[in-house]
Design a protein around this motif. Structure first.
Motif, short mmCIF file in Angstrom:
data_model
loop_
_atom_site.label_atom_id
_atom_site.label_comp_id
_atom_site.label_asym_id
_atom_site.label_seq_id
_atom_site.Cartn_x
_atom_site.Cartn_y
_atom_site.Cartn_z
N GLU A 104 0.81 -1.22 0.00
CA GLU A 104 0.00 0.00 0.00
C GLU A 104 0.84 1.27 0.00
OE1 GLU A 104 -2.79 -0.12 3.16
OE2 GLU A 104 -3.80 -1.93 2.43
N SER A 105 2.16 1.13 0.19
CA SER A 105 3.02 2.31 0.23
C SER A 105 3.51 2.72 -1.16
CB SER A 105 4.24 2.05 1.13
OG SER A 105 5.04 1.01 0.59
N ILE A 106 3.14 1.95 -2.19
CA ILE A 106 3.57 2.28 -3.55
C ILE A 106 2.39 2.18 -4.50
CG2 ILE A 106 5.93 1.45 -3.18
CD1 ILE A 106 5.10 -1.01 -4.90
N ASN A 107 2.56 2.68 -5.70
CA ASN A 107 1.54 2.54 -6.74
C ASN A 107 1.59 1.14 -7.33
OD1 ASN A 107 0.76 5.28 -6.52
ND2 ASN A 107 2.47 5.89 -7.85
N PRO A 108 0.46 0.65 -7.84
CA PRO A 108 0.43 -0.70 -8.45
C PRO A 108 1.43 -0.81 -9.61
CG PRO A 108 -1.79 0.16 -8.16
CD PRO A 108 -0.86 1.30 -7.87
N LEU A 109 1.99 -2.01 -9.77
CA LEU A 109 2.96 -2.24 -10.82
C LEU A 109 2.27 -2.46 -12.16
CD1 LEU A 109 5.50 -4.64 -9.04
CD2 LEU A 109 5.31 -2.15 -8.91
N SER A 110 2.96 -2.14 -13.23
CA SER A 110 2.42 -2.38 -14.57
C SER A 110 2.39 -3.86 -14.88
CB SER A 110 3.31 -1.67 -15.61
OG SER A 110 3.44 -0.30 -15.32
N GLU A 111 1.71 -4.23 -15.97
CA GLU A 111 1.70 -5.63 -16.37
C GLU A 111 3.11 -6.11 -16.70
OE1 GLU A 111 -0.99 -6.55 -19.46
OE2 GLU A 111 -2.78 -6.32 -18.23
N GLU A 112 3.90 -5.24 -17.36
CA GLU A 112 5.32 -5.55 -17.57
C GLU A 112 6.07 -5.18 -16.30
OE1 GLU A 112 3.53 -3.69 -19.54
OE2 GLU A 112 3.47 -4.63 -21.51
N LYS A 113 6.45 -6.17 -15.54
CA LYS A 113 7.02 -5.92 -14.22
C LYS A 113 8.52 -5.64 -14.30
CE LYS A 113 3.17 -7.19 -12.04
NZ LYS A 113 2.32 -7.55 -13.17
N LEU A 114 9.00 -4.76 -13.42
CA LEU A 114 10.42 -4.53 -13.21
C LEU A 114 10.65 -4.35 -11.73
CD1 LEU A 114 13.34 -3.98 -14.13
CD2 LEU A 114 12.72 -1.55 -14.31
N ILE A 115 11.53 -5.18 -11.17
CA ILE A 115 11.90 -5.08 -9.75
C ILE A 115 13.42 -4.95 -9.66
CG2 ILE A 115 11.94 -6.24 -7.51
CD1 ILE A 115 9.36 -7.63 -8.27
N ILE A 116 13.88 -3.91 -8.98
CA ILE A 116 15.30 -3.79 -8.64
C ILE A 116 15.41 -3.99 -7.15
CG2 ILE A 116 17.35 -2.33 -8.68
CD1 ILE A 116 16.14 -0.75 -10.95
N ALA A 117 16.01 -5.11 -6.76
CA ALA A 117 16.12 -5.47 -5.34
C ALA A 117 17.58 -5.45 -4.92
CB ALA A 117 15.51 -6.84 -5.09
N MET A 118 17.87 -4.74 -3.85
CA MET A 118 19.22 -4.70 -3.30
C MET A 118 19.30 -5.71 -2.15
SD MET A 118 20.26 -2.36 -5.32
CE MET A 118 21.92 -2.10 -4.69
N ASP A 119 20.31 -6.60 -2.21
CA ASP A 119 20.45 -7.58 -1.12
C ASP A 119 21.16 -6.95 0.06
OD1 ASP A 119 23.23 -7.65 -1.60
OD2 ASP A 119 23.05 -9.32 -3.00
N ASN A 120 21.46 -7.77 1.09
CA ASN A 120 22.05 -7.22 2.32
C ASN A 120 23.50 -6.77 2.16
OD1 ASN A 120 23.24 -9.70 2.11
ND2 ASN A 120 22.39 -10.54 4.02
#
Length: 569
Positions: A242-258
């Motif tokens: 709920e803290s972000i806007n919904p993602l598009s159908e074409e998804k992109l996630i940039i995740a930073m690990d520890n």
């Protein structure tokens, strides 16, 4: 096909002797057999940890200039982490460190060491990691990847220093630069407090008219844990949706690990499954010489966007010029493709508009003003004077038209506004060219220099080609001769350096002369390609010639004063 073993029999004998010697001394080499298989090859059986490994040593057609290849005889055998997609083993010698004294026997020894250390068929016994002798370049790693994410160094620095549990939206687009690659670009990072970063480098002209929404988050997960999360549902457990806007159908996630390593995941459709794509970035390096600092503040007026002018404009933009005033009324046609910087996408467009787009795609910071006025054609006088006034407000004026009437106008602008002027011409037939400049208080005015050049050429052999049209001539056999793209590029390169020297170093030029004839062939006065002839013209006007007498000066002041009094009324 030429067979090396037939033309270099001494090397063949050496290869056979070295293999025989190895078989006598190495207990691990059990059998060898020479064969012809589109060339010379050797079948060998290598024993290691109680297992037999059958390999084929293939000598390439260019041996011994290029290394042999060792592959398992069993198709699709996966023996090693040091194995290419075609099955060949990456050994201690390859194209990057090969030298001719290395033999096929040395390659077999390297194969044994790799197999012995990694022990691929052994279910028990020690298995060791063999350190790679080299690393792959970014280009090698990417050549089979269709999707890539390009990240600006500034953005990479931001996402590498995020606080734990940080979450934000990404605005991104796909750009298809060619038919084989889809590149994702981040346009903006926006968290709950607003915009964090905006991409100012990507030219507007190549941005599509849509934006997609993705996700950026900093996790406390290890790299291994991140790699196991490959669906949207799995990722939603690690942030507040709920803290972000919904993602598009074409998804992109940039995740930073520890450890702050980025992991890029996407889906090209509405499917739940995500797959990993490579991140492409570059280390910031200063790629322009120090003497070009300040070029971005200079405004260049360029008249003539033909093959010569287009090359000059593009080179100046790549060198750091960011302000242009371009003047040309001509339309780009298929016949121009042989020498121009434009291509088929610009056919039937005005050259000045198409070159403007080209420059703005080199840098988003480029500021281009254009005019489609024909300076030597039928135009309204007010339009002509407006263009000339704007050229006078530039820091330097370039004439690449080879048109005498245009030259006269631009010379007047340079003299009136006290601005340097640079001009050039590619001689018909591609035999050479001219580059010249006129700097206030350092050179004669442009018209004087042209007169001096005409006088200089009167003492030279007669120019034997009859000019038919710009960049085309007819020799004495009436065959049309034209300049090639390479010819024009050489003169454009020299002229561009002349411009840079003139606009940045007016008082300490590297050029001892302000006019040069540059030869590209053994023709006319030129004895060979790159035969350069400086032309010395040093007639500066006598200042006493332009100083009015006291009586004329006073009469002029009285006349202007009377006009000012009328305007006050």
């Amino acid at each position: 096909m030429k067979f090396w073993f037939l033309s270099d029999t001494s090397r063949l004998i050496k290869e056979k002797n070295e293999i025989e010697k190895l078989q006598l001394t190495a207990a691990w080499l059990e059998e060898t057999e020479w064969i012809l298989d589109d060339g010379l090859a050797l079948i060998a059986k290598i024993k290691s940890h109680g297992h037999l490994y059958e390999v084929k040593l293939t000598y390439p057609p260019f041996f011994p200039s290029t290394p042999p290849m060792v592959t398992p005889m069993e198709e699709e055998a996966d023996w090693s982490s040091h194995q290419y997609e075609n099955g060949s083993l990456c050994l201690e010698w390859g194209p990057d460190n090969w030298y001719r004294s290395v033999t096929g026997a040395n390659m077999l020894e390297s194969t044994y060491r790799l197999i012995y250390m990694e022990n691929p068929l052994g279910e028990t016994g020690e298995k060791h990691l063999v350190i790679s002798r080299h690393f792959l370049t970014q280009g090698q790693n990417l050549r089979n990847k269709i999707f890539r994410l390009h990240v600006e160094p500034e953005l990479l620095n931001i996402i590498s220093n995020l606080q734990e549990n940080y979450v934000a939206n990404i605005k991104f687009v796909f750009i298809f630069g060619d038919r084989k690659t889809a590149v994702l670009h981040v346009l903006e990072i926006e968290d709950i407090e607003g915009s964090v970063w905006e991409n100012t480098s990507l030219p507007d002209d190549i941005k599509p008219n849509y934006e997609l929404t993705g996700l950026l988050l900093k996790t406390d997960l290890s790299s291994t844990e991140v790699e196991k999360l490959n669906t949207i549902n799995q990722w939603e457990q690690h942030y507040d949706t709920e803290s972000i806007n919904p993602l598009s159908e074409e998804k992109l996630i940039i995740a930073m690990d520890n450890e702050n390593n980025p992991h890029v995941l996407m889906s090209s459709t509405s499917k739940e499954k995500l797959f990993s794509i490579p991140l492409v970035t570059e280390e910031h390096k200063e790629r322009l010489p120090n003497q070009l600092v300040g070029l971005n503040e200079k405004k260049i007026g360029l008249v003539g966007l033909g093959s010569l002018g287009s090359k000059i404009a593009q080179s100046l933009a790549r060198t750091g010029v960011r302000k242009f005033y371009l003047v040309d009324d001509d339309v780009f046609l298929p016949g121009n493709l042989v020498r121009h910087t434009l291509d088929w996408k610009s056919v039937a467009s005005h050259k000045v508009d198409a070159v403007e787009n080209q420059l703005m795609n080199i840098s988003s910071a480029v500021d281009v003003e254009v005019s489609k006025i024909n300076l030597s054609g039928q135009e309204a006088t007010t339009s002509l004077n407006t263009v000339l006034s704007k050229l006078g407000n530039c820091d330097l004026i370039i004439d690449s038209t080879a048109n005498p009437r245009v030259f006269n106008f631009l010379s007047a602008v340079g003299t009136t506004y006290g601005k340097p002027m640079v001009w050039g011409e590619v001689f018909a037939g591609g035999i050479g060219g001219l580059i010249a400049r006129s700097r206030p208080k350092a050179d004669p005015d442009a018209l004087t220099m042209r007169k001096g050049f005409n006088g200089y050429t009167m003492h030279l052999p007669e120019f034997e080609f009859k000019i038919r049209e710009l960049y085309a001539t007819e020799d004495q056999q009436e065959e049309v001769m034209v300049a090639s793209d390479a010819d024009v590029s050489i003169i454009a390169g020299h002229l561009t350096r002349f411009v840079l020297d003139t606009v940045l170093q007016p008082g300490q030029s590297i050029y001892p002369y302000s006019m040069y004839l540059i030869g590209l062939s053994n023709s006319w006065i030129f004895e060979a390609p790159f035969d350069t002839r400086p032309v010395h013209i040093n007639h500066l006007p006598d200042e006493t010639e332009t100083v009015e007498n006291e009586e004329e000066r006073n009469r002029t002041i009285d006349f202007i004063a009377s006009l000012l009094e009328k305007s006050d009324d």
